[in-house]
Design an enzyme around this catalytic site. Structure first.
Site, short mmCIF file in Angstrom:
data_model
loop_
_atom_site.label_atom_id
_atom_site.label_comp_id
_atom_site.label_asym_id
_atom_site.label_seq_id
_atom_site.Cartn_x
_atom_site.Cartn_y
_atom_site.Cartn_z
CG ASN A 65 -2.01 -1.06 1.04
OD1 ASN A 65 -2.95 -0.90 0.26
ND2 ASN A 65 -1.84 -2.19 1.73
CD GLU A 66 4.78 1.50 -2.76
OE1 GLU A 66 5.04 2.02 -1.66
OE2 GLU A 66 5.62 0.88 -3.42
N PRO A 67 2.30 5.12 -0.76
CG PRO A 67 4.12 6.54 -0.39
CD PRO A 67 3.77 5.16 -0.85
#
Ligand code: GLP
Length: 637
Positions: free
Chosen positions: A172-174
């Protein structure tokens, strides 16, 4: 009206630990990752056995990466040695690279089989790892089904997490929202960079992945996020103490009722209670703590140490220090002098000088020095300038490349070399070239026939190692070190392993014992003490430590000092440094050129020259002399 218990009894008021003012998630700091994993594995065992007794399944959410490796090893041990059965366990993995077949050597599916599933009695039907090969038009349905399967299993009882350098959990990237569910995402540049060694170059790292969402993770009943090593310290502090933000998806755990961060001392080192304990409560003002605090204060106030005033001490939780020492100015002077004394152009000690305030002793001179490098280029990246100085100043230096580094060398580079050999043999047409030609042809065949990222046959590993050998000898020669003074240990664990999955053994330790005995060094330079235990530098450090333990009874070892450099971890900050060696502009340029001589050098490694400049600027801001660049070392006792 009778007061309720909470109103009347002071004991009932929840006792908040002082650090809770800063920490918004429960944090357990363990002495060592192995110890932390033993405790966590014991908890998992209890869950599994409780469920067994109830005739129910235990549902685990699992993570990949280096971080959970010691946990999986402990679970395998519990199964093998203590009979823990996983027959009633159902697992859901967080994520998978999109585009990788499950048997691809770098797929998370393969990783989980290698690390855990192949060694326990789990039912293969109970294992769920997102499929990286779902056709694009089926992804949406596939991800919805993954969510449904978790729900049908009764939800996740315990979710294990690591944390990426961008603060991500799963992938869950930025930008991932709190409500996000299982989906396909685009990987961040930093995340791909971190996976570059596994894939032999960032260009080979997949661009997409399928990951459980933040919302999926938050539905787990209990969550434990593990983090080890200095490199995770910054992002751990951000997630635990910073605002809840989509920029750091781990910060969403602040809103979960039963989430814990399980970290080692190094990963905890940026939490306020560790970094600046004087802000949290009373501290014992040892010389070391006062030094750390004053350097911190000067940086915080953006002022040179000698210009700090009593009010600034008072405003930052250090009034008792000022009272104890009768004013801030004497402390300023003490700290300034100590910082000043870390600076030396004589890393091996200055012969015939008064050494009472120098980082290294003057005698004996010259010293026997061993510079240990996990992969051949590491020590040159971190301390190329120091190495050059040691040689220039007449010390008896040996550069010890601990592993062959062959895992770093790309197939293309090996192929190019073999093709040059073939060209040469064709040109020379001499009979004596027949052997080389056959050898080169065989290597080309092996390389051409290799599946992407699969393990190299022994012959290929050897040629890759030799390519790197040549490069490191050349680089050492730039520092003035004769070729025969570069030793190659080729530690066996590296030849057997892959990144994140190395396991050292007594044969590795024995190789180091022999070198130590033969050279009986006065100085050792090494790295990896504060790294993630599954990283290469931590494994080589462990090997060297065990070797040193074996030679400790020998008298020479009493006169040996150990200096530590950092290569893939956060660079040292001024308060952590015991020796700061300035580099002239020329020296820094030589270092950059020397590093460019390695075909395998990465952008991150090349950035070390900027780090060396930044450190010099930090010393300057503290009020010390303004140098072009500084390399830093820490003395380990
Ligand atoms: C990847 C994985 C994460 C993992 C992270 C950190 O991004 N998708 O689940 O937590 O890497 O990896 P490591 O433990 O190797 O530092």
């Amino acid at each position: 009206m009778k007061p309720t218990e909470t109103e009347s009894s002071p004991a009932a008021a929840p006792v908040r630990a002082p650090e809770a003012v800063f920490e918004k998630i429960a944090v357990t700091i363990a002495e060592h990752p192995a110890e932390a994993c033993r405790q966590l594995a014991a908890g998992i065992r209890q869950l599994i056995e409780r469920r067994q007794a109830e005739g129910r399944q235990a549902v685990l959410g699992l993570a990949t990466g280096s971080t959970p490796v010691p946990l999986y090893r402990e679970l395998v041990r519990l199964h093998r040695e203590e009979g823990l059965s996983f027959a009633n366990v159902v697992t859901f993995n967080l994520d998978e690279y999109y585009g990788l077949e499950r048997h691809h050597p770098e797929s998370y599916h393969r990783f989980m089989c290698d690390q855990l599933f192949d060694h326990i009695d789990i039912d293969p039907d109970h294992i769920h790892v997102p499929d990286g090969t779902v056709p694009p038009d089926e992804i949406l349905q596939y991800c919805q089904d993954y969510e449904r399967l978790i729900d049908e299993a009764g939800g996740i009882d315990l979710q294990i997490l690591g944390i990426g350098r961008t603060g991500h959990i799963g992938f869950n990237e930025p930008g991932s929202t709190r409500e996000s569910l299982t989906r396909r995402i685009t990987l961040d540049r930093v995340t791909r960079q971190d996976a570059a060694t596994d894939f032999l170059g960032v260009e080979n790292v997949p661009r997409f992945a399928i990951t459980m969402g933040v919302g999926t993770i938050l539905r787990a009943r209990k969550i434990v996020l593990m983090a080890w090593g200095e490199n995770k310290a910054g992002v751990v502090a951000e997630a635990v103490e910073g605002p809840v933000t989509e920029a750091v998806s781990a910060s969403f755990l602040q809103g979960h009722g039963d989430a814990t961060f399980l970290v080692d001392r190094c990963a905890a080192s940026h939490l306020t209670r560790v970094r600046a304990p004087w802000l949290v409560g009373p501290v014992e003002w040892s010389a070391g703590t006062a030094f750390r605090a004053v350097v911190w204060l000067a940086q915080k106030c953006a002022k040179p140490v000698l210009k700090l005033v009593d009010e600034e001490y008072n405003e930052h939780g250090m009034s008792d220090l000022v009272t104890e020492r009768g004013g801030g100015y004497p402390i300023n002077i003490e700290v300034f002098n100590r910082l000043q004394q870390t600076i030396t152009g004589w890393p091996g000690g200055k012969p015939d000088a008064d050494d009472s305030n120098r980082p290294e002793r003057a005698d004996p001179y010259p010293k026997r020095v061993l510079v240990f490098s996990p992969e051949p280029q590491d020590a040159l990246v971190a301390m190329g300038g120091v190495l050059e100085r040691l040689i220039e100043q007449g010390h008896d230096v040996r550069f010890v490349a601990m592993t062959s580094g062959s895992l770093r060398v790309r197939d293309e580079d090996a192929l190019r070399f073999c093709r040059v050999l073939l060209e040469l043999s064709e040109l020379s047409g001499e009979e004596s070239w027949g052997g080389q030609e056959r050898e080169a042809e065989k290597l080309v065949r092996l390389l051409d026939g290799k599946a992407p990222f699969s393990e190299d046959p022994q012959e290929v590993r050897r040629i890759k190692a030799l390519l790197l050998r040549g490069e490191v000898r050349d680089a050492c020669a730039v520092c003035g070190l004769a070729r025969q003074r570069v030793l190659f240990l080729d530690l066996p664990f590296y030849e057997r392993g892959r990144y994140r999955r190395f396991l050292s053994g007594p044969d590795d330790v024995q190789c180091c014992v022999e070198v130590l005995r033969e050279f009986q060094p006065h100085q050792i330079y090494t790295t990896g003490a504060t790294a993630d235990p599954s990283s290469l530098s931590a494994v080589t450090y462990g090997v060297l430590e065990s070797a040193f333990d074996q030679v400790r009874p020998e008298s020479w070892s009493q006169d040996c000092r150990v200096w530590h450099y950092r290569c893939r971890e956060n660079p040292y900050q001024p308060h952590e440094i015991s020796m700061a060696m300035p580099l002239s502009p020329d020296q820094l340029e030589r270092k950059a050129r020397l590093l460019l001589g390695f075909q395998t050098i990465s952008k991150v490694e090349l950035a070390v020259c900027d780090e060396n400049r930044d450190l010099a600027a930090a010393y300057d801001r503290l009020g010390l002399a303004e140098y072009e660049a500084i390399e830093a070392l820490q003395r380990r006792r």
